[in-house]
Design a protein around this motif. Structure first.
Motif, PDB file in Angstrom:
ATOM      1  N   ARG A 115       0.836  -1.192   0.000  1.00  0.00           N
ATOM      2  CA  ARG A 115       0.000   0.000   0.000  1.00  0.00           C
ATOM      3  C   ARG A 115       0.877   1.250   0.000  1.00  0.00           C
ATOM      4  O   ARG A 115       1.916   1.283   0.662  1.00  0.00           O
ATOM      5  CB  ARG A 115      -0.916   0.025   1.225  1.00  0.00           C
ATOM      6  N   TYR A 116       0.441   2.246  -0.751  1.00  0.00           N
ATOM      7  CA  TYR A 116       1.119   3.542  -0.808  1.00  0.00           C
ATOM      8  C   TYR A 116       0.146   4.627  -0.362  1.00  0.00           C
ATOM      9  O   TYR A 116      -0.989   4.688  -0.850  1.00  0.00           O
ATOM     10  CB  TYR A 116       1.573   3.877  -2.233  1.00  0.00           C
ATOM     11  N   CYS A 117       0.575   5.469   0.556  1.00  0.00           N
ATOM     12  CA  CYS A 117      -0.184   6.654   0.943  1.00  0.00           C
ATOM     13  C   CYS A 117       0.748   7.835   0.713  1.00  0.00           C
ATOM     14  O   CYS A 117       1.723   8.023   1.458  1.00  0.00           O
ATOM     15  CB  CYS A 117      -0.618   6.565   2.400  1.00  0.00           C
ATOM     16  N   LEU A 118       0.476   8.627  -0.319  1.00  0.00           N
ATOM     17  CA  LEU A 118       1.438   9.598  -0.813  1.00  0.00           C
ATOM     18  C   LEU A 118       0.827  10.990  -0.927  1.00  0.00           C
ATOM     19  O   LEU A 118      -0.288  11.149  -1.438  1.00  0.00           O
ATOM     20  CB  LEU A 118       1.937   9.183  -2.208  1.00  0.00           C
ATOM     21  N   MET A 119       1.582  11.982  -0.473  1.00  0.00           N
ATOM     22  CA  MET A 119       1.246  13.369  -0.756  1.00  0.00           C
ATOM     23  C   MET A 119       2.048  13.776  -1.982  1.00  0.00           C
ATOM     24  O   MET A 119       3.285  13.729  -1.966  1.00  0.00           O
ATOM     25  CB  MET A 119       1.597  14.259   0.442  1.00  0.00           C
ATOM     26  N   VAL A 120       1.335  14.159  -3.032  1.00  0.00           N
ATOM     27  CA  VAL A 120       1.990  14.491  -4.296  1.00  0.00           C
ATOM     28  C   VAL A 120       1.348  15.739  -4.886  1.00  0.00           C
ATOM     29  O   VAL A 120       0.248  16.148  -4.493  1.00  0.00           O
ATOM     30  CB  VAL A 120       1.878  13.334  -5.319  1.00  0.00           C
ATOM     31  N   GLN A 121       2.026  16.328  -5.849  1.00  0.00           N
ATOM     32  CA  GLN A 121       1.461  17.441  -6.596  1.00  0.00           C
ATOM     33  C   GLN A 121       0.180  16.976  -7.281  1.00  0.00           C
ATOM     34  O   GLN A 121       0.091  15.850  -7.755  1.00  0.00           O
ATOM     35  CB  GLN A 121       2.487  17.921  -7.621  1.00  0.00           C
ATOM     36  N   ARG A 122      -0.834  17.850  -7.300  1.00  0.00           N
ATOM     37  CA  ARG A 122      -2.126  17.473  -7.884  1.00  0.00           C
ATOM     38  C   ARG A 122      -1.972  16.938  -9.308  1.00  0.00           C
ATOM     39  O   ARG A 122      -2.650  15.976  -9.693  1.00  0.00           O
ATOM     40  CB  ARG A 122      -3.050  18.697  -7.884  1.00  0.00           C
TER      41      ARG A 122
END
Length: 302
Positions: free
Chosen positions: A151-158
Protein backbone atom coordinates in the motif's frame (compact mmCIF):
# COMPACT_ATOMS: atom_id res chain seq x y z
CA UNK A 1 -4.14 -7.55 6.71
CA UNK A 2 -3.23 -5.85 9.98
CA UNK A 3 -5.27 -2.85 10.94
CA UNK A 4 -3.73 0.06 12.79
CA UNK A 5 -4.57 -0.13 16.49
CA UNK A 6 -6.22 2.78 18.24
CA UNK A 7 -3.70 5.35 19.38
CA UNK A 8 -3.41 5.79 23.13
CA UNK A 9 -4.53 9.05 24.66
CA UNK A 10 -1.81 11.46 25.65
CA UNK A 11 1.64 10.75 24.06
CA UNK A 12 0.60 9.50 20.65
CA UNK A 13 0.81 12.81 18.86
CA UNK A 14 3.51 15.40 18.48
CA UNK A 15 2.99 18.97 19.74
CA UNK A 16 1.13 21.20 17.34
CA UNK A 17 3.25 23.07 14.81
CA UNK A 18 6.37 21.10 15.74
CA UNK A 19 7.78 21.73 12.26
CA UNK A 20 7.66 25.50 12.76
CA UNK A 21 9.36 25.07 16.13
CA UNK A 22 12.14 22.97 14.59
CA UNK A 23 12.62 25.49 11.76
CA UNK A 24 13.15 28.26 14.30
CA UNK A 25 15.21 26.20 16.74
CA UNK A 26 17.71 24.99 14.15
CA UNK A 27 17.60 27.99 11.81
CA UNK A 28 16.42 25.85 8.91
CA UNK A 29 15.54 27.65 5.71
CA UNK A 30 13.62 25.60 3.13
CA UNK A 31 15.68 24.99 0.00
CA UNK A 32 13.78 25.83 -3.16
CA UNK A 33 16.18 23.80 -5.31
CA UNK A 34 15.18 20.67 -3.35
CA UNK A 35 11.48 21.47 -3.49
CA UNK A 36 11.24 21.53 0.31
CA UNK A 37 7.74 22.14 1.68
CA UNK A 38 7.45 21.02 5.31
CA UNK A 39 4.25 19.81 6.96
CA UNK A 40 3.19 22.36 9.58
CA UNK A 41 -0.33 21.14 10.43
CA UNK A 42 -0.34 18.08 12.66
CA UNK A 43 -4.02 17.42 11.87
CA UNK A 44 -3.00 15.99 8.49
CA UNK A 45 -0.79 13.44 10.27
CA UNK A 46 -3.88 11.78 11.78
CA UNK A 47 -5.55 11.75 8.36
CA UNK A 48 -2.50 10.09 6.81
CA UNK A 49 -2.28 7.44 9.53
CA UNK A 50 -5.97 6.64 9.20
CA UNK A 51 -5.66 6.39 5.41
CA UNK A 52 -2.47 4.26 5.51
CA UNK A 53 -3.96 1.76 8.00
CA UNK A 54 -0.58 0.86 9.49
CA UNK A 55 -0.24 -2.31 11.52
CA UNK A 56 2.15 -2.98 14.41
CA UNK A 57 4.19 -5.40 12.28
CA UNK A 58 4.48 -3.12 9.26
CA UNK A 59 7.72 -1.65 7.96
CA UNK A 60 7.30 1.76 6.33
CA UNK A 61 9.34 3.41 3.61
CA UNK A 62 9.21 7.21 3.88
CA UNK A 63 10.74 9.45 1.21
CA UNK A 64 11.41 13.06 2.13
CA UNK A 65 11.56 12.81 5.92
CA UNK A 66 12.22 16.53 6.25
CA UNK A 67 11.92 17.60 9.90
CA UNK A 68 10.65 14.19 11.00
CA UNK A 69 7.08 15.02 12.02
CA UNK A 70 5.50 12.28 9.91
CA UNK A 71 8.48 9.99 10.60
CA UNK A 72 7.98 10.19 14.36
CA UNK A 73 4.24 9.58 14.08
CA UNK A 74 4.84 6.51 11.90
CA UNK A 75 7.49 5.15 14.28
CA UNK A 76 4.90 5.12 17.06
CA UNK A 77 2.59 2.93 14.99
CA UNK A 78 4.79 0.38 13.19
CA UNK A 79 7.71 -1.99 13.71
CA UNK A 80 10.23 0.05 11.73
CA UNK A 81 10.59 3.06 9.43
CA UNK A 82 13.14 3.52 6.64
CA UNK A 83 13.29 7.31 6.28
CA UNK A 84 15.07 8.83 3.27
CA UNK A 85 16.20 12.44 3.25
CA UNK A 86 18.56 13.92 0.69
CA UNK A 87 19.36 17.09 2.70
CA UNK A 88 21.99 16.17 5.30
CA UNK A 89 21.68 19.63 6.84
CA UNK A 90 18.30 18.58 8.27
CA UNK A 91 19.85 15.77 10.35
CA UNK A 92 20.05 17.67 13.69
CA UNK A 93 16.42 18.82 13.50
CA UNK A 94 15.27 15.41 12.29
CA UNK A 95 17.03 13.56 15.11
CA UNK A 96 15.67 16.05 17.66
CA UNK A 97 12.12 15.34 16.49
CA UNK A 98 12.63 11.58 16.57
CA UNK A 99 14.28 11.49 19.99
CA UNK A 100 16.09 8.51 21.43
CA UNK A 101 15.04 4.93 20.74
CA UNK A 102 12.89 5.61 17.67
CA UNK A 103 12.51 2.54 15.46
CA UNK A 104 13.87 4.42 12.46
CA UNK A 105 16.71 3.88 10.00
CA UNK A 106 17.79 7.22 8.52
CA UNK A 107 19.10 7.12 4.96
CA UNK A 108 20.71 10.40 3.90
CA UNK A 109 20.81 9.73 0.17
CA UNK A 110 18.84 10.14 -3.04
CA UNK A 111 16.19 7.43 -2.98
CA UNK A 112 16.41 7.10 -6.77
CA UNK A 113 20.06 6.09 -6.42
CA UNK A 114 19.59 3.85 -3.39
CA UNK A 115 19.75 0.05 -3.26
CA UNK A 116 16.07 -0.29 -2.38
CA UNK A 117 16.08 -4.06 -2.82
CA UNK A 118 18.58 -4.33 0.05
CA UNK A 119 16.47 -2.53 2.65
CA UNK A 120 16.15 -4.68 5.77
CA UNK A 121 13.62 -5.29 7.03
CA UNK A 122 11.81 -5.06 3.70
CA UNK A 123 9.13 -2.35 3.60
CA UNK A 124 5.46 -3.35 3.49
CA UNK A 125 4.02 0.19 3.25
CA UNK A 126 5.12 3.48 1.72
CA UNK A 127 3.91 6.65 3.43
CA UNK A 128 5.54 9.84 2.16
CA UNK A 129 5.29 13.55 1.53
CA UNK A 130 7.08 13.11 -1.80
CA UNK A 131 9.29 15.94 -3.07
CA UNK A 132 7.73 17.23 -6.28
CA UNK A 133 10.82 16.59 -8.43
CA UNK A 134 11.01 12.86 -7.71
CA UNK A 135 7.38 11.82 -7.21
CA UNK A 136 6.65 10.22 -10.58
CA UNK A 137 10.07 8.64 -10.99
CA UNK A 138 10.01 7.24 -7.45
CA UNK A 139 6.60 5.60 -7.86
CA UNK A 140 7.78 3.85 -11.03
CA UNK A 141 11.00 2.68 -9.33
CA UNK A 142 9.20 1.44 -6.23
CA UNK A 143 6.55 -0.46 -8.17
CA UNK A 144 9.30 -2.16 -10.18
CA UNK A 145 11.80 -2.85 -7.42
CA UNK A 146 9.78 -3.23 -4.21
CA UNK A 147 7.02 -5.79 -4.72
CA UNK A 148 6.85 -6.19 -0.92
CA UNK A 149 5.02 -2.85 -0.58
CA UNK A 150 1.29 -3.53 -0.55
CA UNK A 151 0.00 0.00 0.00
CA UNK A 152 1.12 3.54 -0.81
CA UNK A 153 -0.18 6.65 0.94
CA UNK A 154 1.44 9.60 -0.81
CA UNK A 155 1.25 13.37 -0.76
CA UNK A 156 1.99 14.49 -4.30
CA UNK A 157 1.46 17.44 -6.60
CA UNK A 158 -2.13 17.47 -7.88
CA UNK A 159 -0.84 17.07 -11.44
CA UNK A 160 0.97 13.85 -10.46
CA UNK A 161 -2.19 12.47 -8.86
CA UNK A 162 -4.12 13.25 -12.03
CA UNK A 163 -1.50 11.49 -14.13
CA UNK A 164 -1.74 8.39 -11.94
CA UNK A 165 -5.49 8.09 -12.54
CA UNK A 166 -5.60 9.34 -16.15
CA UNK A 167 -7.38 7.20 -18.74
CA UNK A 168 -6.10 6.51 -22.26
CA UNK A 169 -6.89 9.44 -24.50
CA UNK A 170 -6.35 12.02 -21.79
CA UNK A 171 -3.76 14.75 -22.31
CA UNK A 172 -1.98 13.73 -19.10
CA UNK A 173 -2.06 9.96 -19.73
CA UNK A 174 1.47 8.58 -19.96
CA UNK A 175 4.06 6.19 -18.53
CA UNK A 176 3.12 6.93 -14.91
CA UNK A 177 -0.56 6.28 -15.63
CA UNK A 178 0.26 2.90 -17.17
CA UNK A 179 2.61 1.80 -14.38
CA UNK A 180 0.23 2.76 -11.60
CA UNK A 181 -2.81 1.17 -13.22
CA UNK A 182 -1.08 -2.07 -14.20
CA UNK A 183 0.38 -2.70 -10.75
CA UNK A 184 -2.03 -0.98 -8.36
CA UNK A 185 -5.58 0.17 -7.81
CA UNK A 186 -6.11 3.85 -7.07
CA UNK A 187 -8.22 3.54 -3.92
CA UNK A 188 -8.59 7.16 -2.83
CA UNK A 189 -7.49 10.69 -3.68
CA UNK A 190 -8.09 13.76 -1.53
CA UNK A 191 -7.21 17.40 -2.19
CA UNK A 192 -4.87 19.06 0.29
CA UNK A 193 -4.82 22.67 1.38
CA UNK A 194 -1.68 24.62 0.55
CA UNK A 195 -1.82 25.96 4.11
CA UNK A 196 -0.58 22.65 5.59
CA UNK A 197 2.87 23.24 4.08
CA UNK A 198 5.61 25.79 4.80
CA UNK A 199 6.47 27.54 2.64
CA UNK A 200 3.15 27.41 0.84
CA UNK A 201 3.66 25.80 -2.57
CA UNK A 202 2.50 27.51 -5.73
CA UNK A 203 0.72 24.35 -6.86
CA UNK A 204 -2.05 22.22 -5.39
CA UNK A 205 -1.37 18.85 -3.78
CA UNK A 206 -3.33 15.63 -3.23
CA UNK A 207 -3.20 12.69 -0.88
CA UNK A 208 -3.31 9.44 -2.86
CA UNK A 209 -3.72 5.85 -1.70
CA UNK A 210 -2.67 2.98 -3.96
CA UNK A 211 -3.17 -0.74 -3.26
CA UNK A 212 -0.84 -3.14 -5.05
CA UNK A 213 -2.61 -5.75 -7.16
CA UNK A 214 -1.98 -9.47 -6.53
CA UNK A 215 0.86 -10.81 -8.68
CA UNK A 216 -1.54 -12.89 -10.80
CA UNK A 217 -3.31 -9.67 -11.83
CA UNK A 218 -0.16 -7.93 -13.06
CA UNK A 219 1.63 -8.30 -16.42
CA UNK A 220 3.52 -11.57 -16.92
CA UNK A 221 6.65 -9.82 -18.13
CA UNK A 222 9.81 -8.60 -16.35
CA UNK A 223 9.21 -4.93 -15.45
CA UNK A 224 12.46 -3.88 -17.14
CA UNK A 225 11.07 -5.04 -20.49
CA UNK A 226 7.79 -3.24 -19.92
CA UNK A 227 9.78 -0.13 -19.02
CA UNK A 228 11.67 -0.31 -22.33
CA UNK A 229 8.42 -0.42 -24.33
CA UNK A 230 6.80 2.42 -22.39
CA UNK A 231 9.85 4.64 -22.66
CA UNK A 232 9.97 4.08 -26.40
CA UNK A 233 6.23 4.45 -26.94
CA UNK A 234 5.85 7.67 -24.93
CA UNK A 235 9.30 9.07 -25.63
CA UNK A 236 8.12 10.72 -28.83
CA UNK A 237 4.44 11.44 -28.18
CA UNK A 238 3.79 13.05 -31.54
CA UNK A 239 4.82 9.91 -33.39
CA UNK A 240 2.45 7.05 -34.04
CA UNK A 241 3.31 4.07 -31.87
CA UNK A 242 4.76 2.03 -34.77
CA UNK A 243 7.30 4.75 -35.55
CA UNK A 244 8.03 5.49 -31.90
CA UNK A 245 8.75 1.84 -31.09
CA UNK A 246 10.82 1.29 -34.23
CA UNK A 247 12.93 4.34 -33.40
CA UNK A 248 13.09 3.87 -29.64
CA UNK A 249 13.82 0.12 -29.69
CA UNK A 250 15.92 0.04 -32.85
CA UNK A 251 13.57 -2.38 -34.65
CA UNK A 252 12.42 -2.53 -38.28
CA UNK A 253 9.06 -0.82 -38.65
CA UNK A 254 7.63 -3.82 -40.52
CA UNK A 255 8.40 -6.05 -37.53
CA UNK A 256 6.77 -3.59 -35.13
CA UNK A 257 3.66 -3.35 -37.30
CA UNK A 258 3.40 -7.13 -37.41
CA UNK A 259 3.56 -7.33 -33.60
CA UNK A 260 1.01 -4.53 -33.24
CA UNK A 261 -1.38 -6.38 -35.51
CA UNK A 262 -0.88 -9.61 -33.53
CA UNK A 263 -2.26 -7.92 -30.38
CA UNK A 264 -5.07 -6.12 -32.16
CA UNK A 265 -3.53 -2.64 -32.28
CA UNK A 266 -3.53 -0.53 -35.40
CA UNK A 267 -0.15 0.91 -36.50
CA UNK A 268 -1.67 4.40 -36.77
CA UNK A 269 -2.40 4.69 -33.04
CA UNK A 270 -0.40 6.90 -30.71
CA UNK A 271 0.71 5.59 -27.34
CA UNK A 272 -1.70 7.83 -25.44
CA UNK A 273 -4.60 6.14 -27.27
CA UNK A 274 -3.68 2.65 -26.03
CA UNK A 275 -4.90 1.55 -22.59
CA UNK A 276 -2.53 -0.06 -20.03
CA UNK A 277 -3.58 -3.62 -20.82
CA UNK A 278 -3.00 -3.02 -24.53
CA UNK A 279 0.49 -1.68 -23.90
CA UNK A 280 1.26 -4.61 -21.59
CA UNK A 281 0.08 -7.06 -24.26
CA UNK A 282 2.32 -5.32 -26.78
CA UNK A 283 5.34 -5.57 -24.47
CA UNK A 284 4.67 -9.26 -23.82
CA UNK A 285 4.41 -9.96 -27.57
CA UNK A 286 7.69 -8.14 -28.25
CA UNK A 287 9.42 -9.99 -25.40
CA UNK A 288 8.20 -13.40 -26.60
CA UNK A 289 9.78 -12.73 -29.98
CA UNK A 290 13.09 -11.88 -28.34
CA UNK A 291 12.91 -8.24 -29.48
CA UNK A 292 13.56 -6.66 -26.08
CA UNK A 293 16.78 -6.49 -24.07
CA UNK A 294 17.50 -5.02 -20.62
CA UNK A 295 19.88 -2.52 -22.24
CA UNK A 296 16.92 -0.82 -23.88
CA UNK A 297 15.60 0.40 -20.52
CA UNK A 298 18.48 2.18 -18.84
CA UNK A 299 16.80 5.53 -18.18
CA UNK A 300 14.67 6.43 -15.18
CA UNK A 301 11.56 8.52 -14.88
CA UNK A 302 7.95 8.67 -15.87
Amino acid sequence: MNERPQRRAGGSRLPRQVSLARLAEFGVRPKRELGQHFLVDDNIIAVILDMARCGREDVVLEVGAGLGVLTAALAREVAHVHAFEVDRALEPALRATLGEGARVSLHFEDVLQASLERLHPAPSLCVSNLPYQVAGAFVVEALERLPSIRRYCLMVQREVAERMAAMAGSKVYGQLSVWVQLYTRVIDTRPLSRAIFYPRPHVDSSLVMLERKPQQDTPSIPPRFLRAVLQAAFGQRRKIVANALASGLGLPRAVVEEVLESVGLGPGLRAEQVDPLGLAALAIALAKRGLLTPAQSQGKGA
